[in-house]
Write a protein that holds these residues in place. Structure first.
Motif, PDB file in Angstrom:
ATOM      1  N   SER A  40       4.096   2.399   2.545  1.00  0.00           N
ATOM      2  CA  SER A  40       4.773   1.240   3.013  1.00  0.00           C
ATOM      3  C   SER A  40       6.228   1.230   3.094  1.00  0.00           C
ATOM      4  O   SER A  40       6.912   0.587   3.592  1.00  0.00           O
ATOM      5  N   LEU A  73      -4.596  -8.246   0.224  1.00  0.00           N
ATOM      6  CA  LEU A  73      -4.351  -7.508  -0.940  1.00  0.00           C
ATOM      7  C   LEU A  73      -4.970  -8.247  -2.369  1.00  0.00           C
ATOM      8  O   LEU A  73      -5.415  -7.558  -3.141  1.00  0.00           O
ATOM      9  N   GLU A  77       0.924  -1.288   0.070  1.00  0.00           N
ATOM     10  CA  GLU A  77       0.073   0.017  -0.041  1.00  0.00           C
ATOM     11  C   GLU A  77       1.004   1.077   0.065  1.00  0.00           C
ATOM     12  O   GLU A  77       2.178   1.141   0.233  1.00  0.00           O
ATOM     13  N   HIS A 122       1.939  -0.740  -6.969  1.00  0.00           N
ATOM     14  CA  HIS A 122       0.953  -1.155  -5.568  1.00  0.00           C
ATOM     15  C   HIS A 122      -0.098  -2.109  -6.591  1.00  0.00           C
ATOM     16  O   HIS A 122      -0.825  -2.425  -5.862  1.00  0.00           O
ATOM     17  N   TYR A 134       4.886  -3.864   4.195  1.00  0.00           N
ATOM     18  CA  TYR A 134       4.000  -3.469   5.174  1.00  0.00           C
ATOM     19  C   TYR A 134       4.650  -2.390   6.036  1.00  0.00           C
ATOM     20  O   TYR A 134       5.489  -3.143   6.960  1.00  0.00           O
TER      21      TYR A 134
END
Length: 449
Positions: free
Chosen positions: A44, A373, A41, A332, A348
């Motif tokens: 991160s 995800l 994301e 992403h 993360y």
């Protein structure tokens, strides 16, 4: 085993005012000819990890660990060695090409600027027997690239010394016999200077007006200015000095533009005359100009439409095969990562949550974050309804993370997850996962590339 062009080992990066490290023990490798995707994301730590390979760190950053590019630790380099790594060994394709390319200069200037600057530094160092005045402060370059002290009595580093390098050989010899005293005949000196200038420069010099201080050293001081003006005029007409070893930067730029599917005529155009997809191709060609061993692509397809995205992805894959360049692809978009990468790292909150071969990781994810995800990725075959979403939001830098960073958002978290940071452990599928319960969980099939 293929040698790694990028090795990041236990990289930890902290910023002033942050409650936790921005990057916390990151381990990552990229081999020659390999494509590695770094996904996660926003926030991160993906972009910061990639920029660390070029030493592009935020102000006030405190680092530990190692970031080795072609075997050399970037974090331990001085400014001169770091400049050479950026110019020759590693290059980056930035996310927004319109923000990375000077809108006031032609595409050809953007592509060839780095090679010309490197060639100029090399020629100056050769003329001075090892001196490199391209970096601030001057000095001798030793065999390992470190800068030493200038011996007493050798030429200074001022503008006069640098200008003398640009003079023809005969003029340089005159300059070496000392400064001309004020009041010596200037007409003769100007005539001798004009006789040694190239034809185009001689014509420009003839049009110049003599300063009011005729008959003084002012005429000699003006000669280098006229020479530089003429050189600028020649450059504007497209007469460019070749690189050392006979390599022509214009020819190299035309070759790479052809490799990315553009005509050499693009070199005469300005950035506003090209589309977003064309500019991104120019960015890729510019990154490959010096033949880097490592290419860092920071979300290079984000601002492009789907069709152009597919073209850029296919282009990067083809260039990797053609030039044998190691590629770190930051994105992403998990579907895009599955299409282009050999291996994948999932980040993360500044930590690596999972890594492994693309097929194994997307086919059978071992970390709850990776599975979440993948389940939130839109698919044509998915049933109607809302897309599954990951509850909560990523932690900001004001939040300490005593245990697993994903624990507050994880449906499988236990008390242990909130207090003990999980270490990376291998799974049977060939992936490495930072989860206390990875061996016990069955997270279902992911998205097989």
């Amino acid at each position: 085993m293929t040698a790694s062009v990028l090795e990041i080992e236990q990289l930890r990066l902290s910023l002033p005012g942050a409650a936790r490290p921005v990057l916390d023990g990151v381990d990552l490798t990229v081999a020659a000819g390999e494509t590695v995707a770094l996904v996660g994301e926003s926030g991160s730590g993906k972009t910061l990890t990639s920029r660390a390979a070029l030493g592009l760190l935020p102000p006030g950053a405190v680092t530990s660990g190692a970031v080795r590019v072609a075997g050399d630790d970037v974090l331990a380099m001085d400014a001169e060695r770091l400049r050479r790594v950026r110019a020759r060994t590693a290059a980056m394709v930035f996310q927004d090409p319109r923000a990375a390319i000077n809108p006031l200069r032609r595409i050809g200037d953007f592509l060839t600027e780095g090679l010309r600057a490197e060639a100029g530094r090399a020629r100056r160092a050769e003329r001075r027997g090892g001196f490199d005045t391209g970096a601030r402060g001057g000095g001798l370059l030793t065999a390992d690239g470190r800068r030493g002290r200038r011996p007493q009595g050798q030429g200074g580093t001022g503008p006069d010394a640098r200008t003398a390098e640009l003079l023809p050989e005969g003029m340089r010899a005159d300059a070496g016999r000392g400064e001309r005293s004020r009041g010596q005949g200037s007409a003769g000196s100007d005539a001798r200077v004009a006789g040694r200038l190239p034809e185009g420069v001689r014509a420009d010099a003839g049009r110049g007006e003599r300063t009011q201080r005729q008959g003084s050293a002012g005429s000699d001081a003006r000669a280098p200015e006229l020479l530089l003006e003429g050189m600028r005029a020649d450059t504007g007409r497209g007469e460019r000095a070749p690189l050392q070893g006979g390599a022509d930067p214009d020819a190299r730029a035309a070759e790479l533009l052809d490799a990315v599917g553009l005509s050499a005529q693009v070199m005469r155009r300005y950035p506003h005359e090209l589309s977003g997809g064309m500019l991104q191709r120019v960015m890729i060609a510019g990154a490959l100009m010096a033949g880097p061993r490592l290419l860092l692509a920071d979300e290079p397809t984000t601002a492009l439409d789907v069709t152009t995205q597919a073209e850029i992805v296919a282009l990067l894959a083809g260039l990797r095969e053609r030039f044998g360049t190691g590629l770190l692809f930051v994105t992403h978009d998990l579907e895009l990562a599955a299409a282009i990468s050999d291996r994948v790292y999932v980040m993360y909150a500044g930590r690596i949550a999972e890594s492994g071969p693309a097929g194994a990781l997307f086919g059978a994810p071992g970390h709850p974050y990776t599975a979440a995800l993948l389940s939130s990725t839109p698919r044509l075959e998915a049933p109607p309804g809302h897309l599954p979403a990951i509850p909560g939001r990523p932690p900001d830098l004001r939040t300490e993370l005593p245990g697993c960073a994903f624990a507050p958002r994880c449906a499988h978290a236990t008390d242990r997850c909130g207090t003990e940071t999980p270490a990376l452990r291998p799974l049977d599928a060939g992936t490495v996962v930072a989860c206390h319960h990875a061996a016990e969980l069955t997270l279902g099939e992911g998205a097989t590339p």
